[in-house]
Design an enzyme around this catalytic site. Structure first.
Site, PDB file in Angstrom:
ATOM      1  N   PHE A  69      31.635  -9.954 -22.796  1.00 30.00           N
ATOM      2  CA  PHE A  69      31.451  -9.133 -23.999  1.00 30.00           C
ATOM      3  C   PHE A  69      29.955  -8.875 -24.186  1.00 30.00           C
ATOM      4  O   PHE A  69      29.177  -9.807 -24.349  1.00 30.00           O
ATOM      5  CB  PHE A  69      32.025  -9.848 -25.236  1.00 30.00           C
ATOM      6  CG  PHE A  69      31.840  -9.057 -26.509  1.00 30.00           C
ATOM      7  CD1 PHE A  69      32.703  -8.025 -26.830  1.00 30.00           C
ATOM      8  CD2 PHE A  69      30.784  -9.333 -27.369  1.00 30.00           C
ATOM      9  CE1 PHE A  69      32.524  -7.274 -27.999  1.00 30.00           C
ATOM     10  CE2 PHE A  69      30.595  -8.600 -28.543  1.00 30.00           C
ATOM     11  CZ  PHE A  69      31.474  -7.573 -28.855  1.00 30.00           C
ATOM     12  N   GLY A  70      29.567  -7.604 -24.143  1.00 31.95           N
ATOM     13  CA  GLY A  70      28.163  -7.222 -24.342  1.00 31.95           C
ATOM     14  C   GLY A  70      27.975  -6.619 -25.719  1.00 31.95           C
ATOM     15  O   GLY A  70      28.787  -5.801 -26.166  1.00 31.95           O
ATOM     16  N   TYR A  71      26.905  -7.009 -26.407  1.00 31.19           N
ATOM     17  CA  TYR A  71      26.669  -6.498 -27.764  1.00 31.19           C
ATOM     18  C   TYR A  71      25.249  -5.954 -27.940  1.00 31.19           C
ATOM     19  O   TYR A  71      24.908  -5.457 -29.019  1.00 31.19           O
ATOM     20  CB  TYR A  71      26.926  -7.622 -28.796  1.00 31.19           C
ATOM     21  CG  TYR A  71      26.044  -8.836 -28.543  1.00 31.19           C
ATOM     22  CD1 TYR A  71      26.460  -9.848 -27.683  1.00 31.19           C
ATOM     23  CD2 TYR A  71      24.800  -8.940 -29.132  1.00 31.19           C
ATOM     24  CE1 TYR A  71      25.636 -10.937 -27.422  1.00 31.19           C
ATOM     25  CE2 TYR A  71      23.985 -10.025 -28.883  1.00 31.19           C
ATOM     26  CZ  TYR A  71      24.400 -11.019 -28.025  1.00 31.19           C
ATOM     27  OH  TYR A  71      23.570 -12.087 -27.767  1.00 31.19           O
ATOM     28  N   GLY A  72      24.400  -6.080 -26.904  1.00 33.22           N
ATOM     29  CA  GLY A  72      23.022  -5.598 -26.999  1.00 33.22           C
ATOM     30  C   GLY A  72      22.762  -4.614 -25.871  1.00 33.22           C
ATOM     31  O   GLY A  72      23.476  -3.616 -25.732  1.00 33.22           O
ATOM     32  N   SER A  73      21.792  -4.933 -25.031  1.00 29.33           N
ATOM     33  CA  SER A  73      21.495  -4.026 -23.915  1.00 29.33           C
ATOM     34  C   SER A  73      22.701  -3.894 -22.999  1.00 29.33           C
ATOM     35  O   SER A  73      22.855  -2.879 -22.312  1.00 29.33           O
ATOM     36  CB  SER A  73      20.286  -4.524 -23.127  1.00 29.33           C
ATOM     37  OG  SER A  73      20.572  -5.736 -22.463  1.00 29.33           O
TER      38      SER A  73
ATOM     39  N   GLU B 235      19.566 -12.793 -18.802  1.00 37.00           N
ATOM     40  CA  GLU B 235      19.659 -13.374 -20.151  1.00 37.00           C
ATOM     41  C   GLU B 235      18.954 -14.735 -20.228  1.00 37.00           C
ATOM     42  O   GLU B 235      19.253 -15.537 -21.116  1.00 37.00           O
ATOM     43  CB  GLU B 235      21.137 -13.526 -20.535  1.00 37.00           C
ATOM     44  CG  GLU B 235      21.965 -12.247 -20.442  1.00 37.00           C
ATOM     45  CD  GLU B 235      21.491 -11.135 -21.372  1.00 37.00           C
ATOM     46  OE1 GLU B 235      20.909 -11.437 -22.421  1.00 37.00           O
ATOM     47  OE2 GLU B 235      21.670  -9.954 -21.009  1.00 37.00           O
TER      48      GLU B 235
HETATM   49  C1  SIN Z   1      24.077  -8.593 -24.737  1.00 36.42           C
HETATM   50  O1  SIN Z   1      23.749  -7.421 -24.603  1.00 36.42           O
HETATM   51  O2  SIN Z   1      25.292  -8.911 -24.794  1.00 36.42           O
HETATM   52  C2  SIN Z   1      23.091  -9.701 -24.814  1.00 36.42           C
HETATM   53  C3  SIN Z   1      21.770  -9.343 -25.356  1.00 36.42           C
HETATM   54  C4  SIN Z   1      21.000  -8.350 -24.533  1.00 36.42           C
HETATM   55  O3  SIN Z   1      20.942  -8.494 -23.298  1.00 36.42           O
HETATM   56  O4  SIN Z   1      20.447  -7.409 -25.102  1.00 36.42           O
END
Ligand code: SIN
Length: 189
Positions: free
Chosen positions: A24-28, A99
């Site tokens: 599950f990705g929530y940022g980049s 990460e």
């Molecule tokens: C993510 O995107 O899930 C983690 C935070 C990031 O890499 O920006």
């Protein structure tokens, strides 16, 4: 805890025995995959909020002048929209390296648009890591983002890429959209 989490994540070994798993990705990870995946689907998780509270020493800032990137903060009842990727453990090397600045692997339940659920892996930077910055006035956060640069590029591009990605997903995120508005005002001043 050291802010380099590569070893901790490797030792953790969570999901390593699976042939395939959901990330599950929530940022980049919403707007820039950069790794091989089998499929991707918008998904939500409950009980977490996205916040620009993690310092970035290695991507969008430097150790002397950290940028700000998102992490997840516990928030009962809140729904966080992101992108789920079906991957194989072969991708862990890439993800753990990307990460490594404070993010640890957690397991979370995700919900897909059709209402079905599955378990997923998520990288979260908790307050124990040395790069954690925590909350600050929104204007201060926006200014820090406007001024920071790192090996992966300007911090502003991270915020604007995330805001665009969230808009594409039809996601509500007052924290991110407020920072985007403030950033644009700083840049237009
Ligand atoms: C993510 O995107 O899930 C983690 C935070 C990031 O890499 O920006």
């Amino acid at each position: 805890m050291s802010f380099n989490t590569i070893e901790a994540n490797r030792r953790d070994g969570r999901f390593a025995d699976r042939e395939q798993l959901w990330l599950f990705g929530y940022g980049s990870l919403i707007y820039k995959a950069g790794f091989d995946y089998i499929e991707r689907r918008p998904a939500t998780i409950t009980g977490w909020q996205r916040r620009f509270w993690q310092g970035s020493h290695d991507h969008r800032g430097t150790p002397d002048a950290p940028g700000r990137v998102v992490t997840l903060v516990e928030a009962p009842g809140e729904v966080c929209t992101g992108m789920a990727y079906r991957i194989t453990p072969a991708v862990f090397g890439h993800l753990d390296h990307r990460e490594k600045n404070g993010y640890l692997r957690f397991a979370t339940e995700m919900t897909f648009a059709d209402g079905s659920h599955d378990e997923g892996l998520v990288y979260i930077a908790t307050p124990e890591n040395e790069a954690y910055l925590g909350d600050a006035p929104a204007e201060e956060i926006a200014r820090q983002i406007a001024e920071s640069h790192g090996p992966s590029g300007p911090n502003r591009d991270y915020l604007l890429g995330l805001a665009a990605g969230l808009r594409e997903l039809g996601a509500e995120d007052p924290h991110v959209f407020d920072l985007e508005t403030r950033l644009r005002a700083i840049e237009n001043a």
